[in-house]
Scaffold this motif. Sequence first.
Motif, PDB file in Angstrom:
ATOM      1  N   TYR A  30      -5.064   8.076   1.451  1.00 32.78           N
ATOM      2  CA  TYR A  30      -5.359   9.383   2.250  1.00 32.78           C
ATOM      3  C   TYR A  30      -4.925   9.160   3.468  1.00 32.78           C
ATOM      4  O   TYR A  30      -4.436   9.678   4.299  1.00 32.78           O
ATOM      5  N   ARG A  31      -5.662   7.887   4.072  1.00 25.89           N
ATOM      6  CA  ARG A  31      -5.768   7.734   5.463  1.00 25.89           C
ATOM      7  C   ARG A  31      -4.208   7.334   5.904  1.00 25.89           C
ATOM      8  O   ARG A  31      -3.766   7.620   7.049  1.00 25.89           O
ATOM      9  N   ASP A  32      -3.475   6.610   5.048  1.00 24.26           N
ATOM     10  CA  ASP A  32      -2.061   6.333   5.330  1.00 24.26           C
ATOM     11  C   ASP A  32      -1.246   7.882   5.392  1.00 24.26           C
ATOM     12  O   ASP A  32      -0.569   7.713   6.595  1.00 24.26           O
ATOM     13  N   LEU A  33      -1.570   8.557   4.681  1.00 24.14           N
ATOM     14  CA  LEU A  33      -0.918   9.773   4.611  1.00 24.14           C
ATOM     15  C   LEU A  33      -0.903  10.696   5.925  1.00 24.14           C
ATOM     16  O   LEU A  33      -0.211  11.620   6.448  1.00 24.14           O
ATOM     17  N   GLU A  34      -2.339  10.566   6.534  1.00 22.91           N
ATOM     18  CA  GLU A  34      -2.737  11.260   7.750  1.00 22.91           C
ATOM     19  C   GLU A  34      -2.167  10.511   8.980  1.00 22.91           C
ATOM     20  O   GLU A  34      -1.845  11.144  10.132  1.00 22.91           O
ATOM     21  N   GLU A  35      -1.525   9.416   8.774  1.00 22.74           N
ATOM     22  CA  GLU A  35      -0.605   8.916   9.708  1.00 22.74           C
ATOM     23  C   GLU A  35       0.849   9.242   9.624  1.00 22.74           C
ATOM     24  O   GLU A  35       1.527   8.940   8.605  1.00 22.74           O
ATOM     25  N   PRO A  36       1.238   9.934  10.584  1.00 19.38           N
ATOM     26  CA  PRO A  36       2.891  10.465  10.618  1.00 19.38           C
ATOM     27  C   PRO A  36       3.834   9.554  10.322  1.00 19.38           C
ATOM     28  O   PRO A  36       4.701   9.598   9.444  1.00 19.38           O
ATOM     29  N   GLU A  37       3.669   8.322  10.811  1.00 18.54           N
ATOM     30  CA  GLU A  37       4.794   7.355  10.541  1.00 18.54           C
ATOM     31  C   GLU A  37       4.720   6.668   8.963  1.00 18.54           C
ATOM     32  O   GLU A  37       5.752   6.453   8.551  1.00 18.54           O
ATOM     33  N   THR A  38       3.702   6.421   8.662  1.00 20.44           N
ATOM     34  CA  THR A  38       3.574   6.150   7.316  1.00 20.44           C
ATOM     35  C   THR A  38       3.863   7.169   6.187  1.00 20.44           C
ATOM     36  O   THR A  38       4.491   6.936   5.265  1.00 20.44           O
ATOM     37  N   ARG A  39       3.239   8.225   6.552  1.00 18.66           N
ATOM     38  CA  ARG A  39       3.960   9.521   5.541  1.00 18.66           C
ATOM     39  C   ARG A  39       5.190   9.535   5.649  1.00 18.66           C
ATOM     40  O   ARG A  39       5.802   9.747   4.504  1.00 18.66           O
ATOM     41  N   ALA A  40       6.119   9.470   6.705  1.00 22.18           N
ATOM     42  CA  ALA A  40       7.271   9.522   6.818  1.00 22.18           C
ATOM     43  C   ALA A  40       8.070   8.599   5.972  1.00 22.18           C
ATOM     44  O   ALA A  40       9.127   8.661   5.231  1.00 22.18           O
ATOM     45  N   ARG A  41       7.404   7.098   5.790  1.00 25.60           N
ATOM     46  CA  ARG A  41       7.838   6.020   4.986  1.00 25.60           C
ATOM     47  C   ARG A  41       7.807   6.514   3.673  1.00 25.60           C
ATOM     48  O   ARG A  41       8.748   5.971   2.761  1.00 25.60           O
ATOM     49  N   MET A  55       0.828  -1.265   0.271  1.00 24.05           N
ATOM     50  CA  MET A  55      -0.103  -0.097  -0.174  1.00 24.05           C
ATOM     51  C   MET A  55       0.882   1.271   0.240  1.00 24.05           C
ATOM     52  O   MET A  55       0.524   2.359  -0.748  1.00 24.05           O
ATOM     53  N   ILE A  56       2.051   1.284   0.607  1.00 24.25           N
ATOM     54  CA  ILE A  56       2.929   2.330   0.876  1.00 24.25           C
ATOM     55  C   ILE A  56       3.423   2.679  -0.518  1.00 24.25           C
ATOM     56  O   ILE A  56       3.722   3.922  -1.007  1.00 24.25           O
ATOM     57  N   ARG A  57       3.823   1.390  -1.245  1.00 23.87           N
ATOM     58  CA  ARG A  57       4.214   1.626  -2.514  1.00 23.87           C
ATOM     59  C   ARG A  57       3.283   2.313  -3.498  1.00 23.87           C
ATOM     60  O   ARG A  57       3.651   3.305  -4.456  1.00 23.87           O
ATOM     61  N   ASP A  58       2.025   1.841  -3.539  1.00 20.01           N
ATOM     62  CA  ASP A  58       1.007   2.344  -4.208  1.00 20.01           C
ATOM     63  C   ASP A  58       0.859   3.770  -4.109  1.00 20.01           C
ATOM     64  O   ASP A  58       0.367   4.581  -4.868  1.00 20.01           O
ATOM     65  N   THR A  59       0.867   4.269  -2.694  1.00 20.64           N
ATOM     66  CA  THR A  59       0.676   5.631  -2.421  1.00 20.64           C
ATOM     67  C   THR A  59       1.770   6.381  -2.970  1.00 20.64           C
ATOM     68  O   THR A  59       1.383   7.572  -3.451  1.00 20.64           O
ATOM     69  N   ALA A  60       3.027   5.917  -2.787  1.00 18.33           N
ATOM     70  CA  ALA A  60       4.314   6.883  -3.539  1.00 18.33           C
ATOM     71  C   ALA A  60       4.115   6.981  -5.055  1.00 18.33           C
ATOM     72  O   ALA A  60       4.307   8.083  -5.549  1.00 18.33           O
ATOM     73  N   GLU A  61       3.686   5.895  -5.489  1.00 17.30           N
ATOM     74  CA  GLU A  61       3.379   5.822  -7.094  1.00 17.30           C
ATOM     75  C   GLU A  61       2.301   6.995  -7.566  1.00 17.30           C
ATOM     76  O   GLU A  61       2.484   7.590  -8.413  1.00 17.30           O
ATOM     77  N   ARG A  62       1.378   7.122  -6.759  1.00 20.69           N
ATOM     78  CA  ARG A  62       0.182   7.926  -6.880  1.00 20.69           C
ATOM     79  C   ARG A  62       0.902   9.279  -6.988  1.00 20.69           C
ATOM     80  O   ARG A  62       0.619  10.051  -7.698  1.00 20.69           O
ATOM     81  N   LEU A  63       1.486   9.633  -5.788  1.00 19.70           N
ATOM     82  CA  LEU A  63       2.200  10.920  -5.777  1.00 19.70           C
ATOM     83  C   LEU A  63       3.344  11.232  -6.882  1.00 19.70           C
ATOM     84  O   LEU A  63       3.132  12.594  -7.375  1.00 19.70           O
ATOM     85  N   LEU A  64       3.965  10.299  -7.182  1.00 22.18           N
ATOM     86  CA  LEU A  64       5.020  10.452  -8.325  1.00 22.18           C
ATOM     87  C   LEU A  64       4.345  10.694  -9.575  1.00 22.18           C
ATOM     88  O   LEU A  64       4.961  11.299 -10.445  1.00 22.18           O
ATOM     89  N   LEU A  98      10.052   9.002  -1.676  1.00 30.59           N
ATOM     90  CA  LEU A  98      10.299  10.205  -2.743  1.00 30.59           C
ATOM     91  C   LEU A  98      11.321  10.988  -2.823  1.00 30.59           C
ATOM     92  O   LEU A  98      11.930  11.450  -3.672  1.00 30.59           O
ATOM     93  N   ALA A  99      11.871  10.956  -1.423  1.00 29.92           N
ATOM     94  CA  ALA A  99      13.079  11.939  -1.315  1.00 29.92           C
ATOM     95  C   ALA A  99      14.369  11.719  -2.261  1.00 29.92           C
ATOM     96  O   ALA A  99      14.655  12.773  -3.006  1.00 29.92           O
ATOM     97  N   PRO A 100      14.915  10.443  -2.656  1.00 29.42           N
ATOM     98  CA  PRO A 100      15.863  10.461  -3.627  1.00 29.42           C
ATOM     99  C   PRO A 100      15.428  10.880  -5.102  1.00 29.42           C
ATOM    100  O   PRO A 100      16.229  10.940  -5.945  1.00 29.42           O
ATOM    101  N   LEU A 101      14.016  10.808  -5.384  1.00 33.19           N
ATOM    102  CA  LEU A 101      13.835  11.290  -6.599  1.00 33.19           C
ATOM    103  C   LEU A 101      13.222  12.782  -6.672  1.00 33.19           C
ATOM    104  O   LEU A 101      12.560  13.399  -7.576  1.00 33.19           O
ATOM    105  N   ASN A 102      13.883  13.614  -5.651  1.00 30.15           N
ATOM    106  CA  ASN A 102      13.808  15.052  -5.646  1.00 30.15           C
ATOM    107  C   ASN A 102      12.233  15.415  -5.272  1.00 30.15           C
ATOM    108  O   ASN A 102      11.988  16.568  -5.726  1.00 30.15           O
ATOM    109  N   ARG A 103      11.495  14.750  -4.598  1.00 34.25           N
ATOM    110  CA  ARG A 103      10.202  14.670  -4.226  1.00 34.25           C
ATOM    111  C   ARG A 103       9.977  15.023  -2.740  1.00 34.25           C
ATOM    112  O   ARG A 103      10.483  14.315  -1.928  1.00 34.25           O
ATOM    113  N   LYS A 104       8.945  15.667  -2.339  1.00 33.72           N
ATOM    114  CA  LYS A 104       8.481  15.612  -0.917  1.00 33.72           C
ATOM    115  C   LYS A 104       7.158  15.761  -1.053  1.00 33.72           C
ATOM    116  O   LYS A 104       6.539  16.072  -1.838  1.00 33.72           O
ATOM    117  N   ILE A 105       6.569  15.508   0.259  1.00 34.16           N
ATOM    118  CA  ILE A 105       5.026  15.615   0.373  1.00 34.16           C
ATOM    119  C   ILE A 105       4.446  16.818   0.927  1.00 34.16           C
ATOM    120  O   ILE A 105       5.042  17.409   1.936  1.00 34.16           O
TER     121      ILE A 105
END
Length: 215
Positions: free
Chosen positions: A24-35, A1-10, A40-47
Amino acid sequence: MIRDTAERLLRGEFVCSTSAPEAYRDLEEPETRARVEAILAPLNRKISVTANRAAYYATWINLDLGEDRASIRREFQSIMEQLRPVLEFILLVMDASTRDHPMMPGSQVTEAELTARVQNNQYLTTRAKKIGTLLNKRPQVEVPEIIRNIIDRMVKFEILRENLPGTRIFTFTGKVDYIYEVLEFIDAHENILAEEEAAMEQQKQEPFEEDLFSS
């Protein structure tokens, strides 16, 4: 699920409770959002998130990286091209439904109801045709076709999401919050954006270094 969320953002998607509830629920959780952000960070992106926390989206960390400049310019140009038809559509829905407040994430619009209201009002019909021309660059005559095409483009822009396939009942997504923020940004930085637009026309762009894509 984390991978899917990251891919959506990218992919440039806006993640909200309407468009992607689980992500959305994943990103509302600070720990999951950090993961996700670590992906994203190595790809020059942030949330980033809209002021009302209605939608999460990816922005650029470093706007000066040469290999990312073309992508940044394309994103900026895409948003600028969407602004006018999206704003005109929001105003059309407001006037058709006699609302005196802007459409917000979670607001709904029914294609059949909007079509009926526009058909029965020449002023609204003229405005709908104007939006249709903005989006399609060709004249459209029948109001049902115009409204359907406009709504389909709003879905493509991630402004609307159909509640259930085939119902033609739609909900405004969290991206509408982002659109309002962009409009506020333009109002505050009109001169800067005019210069940027002129530079883009001349193909002599400099990286856009305001907070719009790096907030």
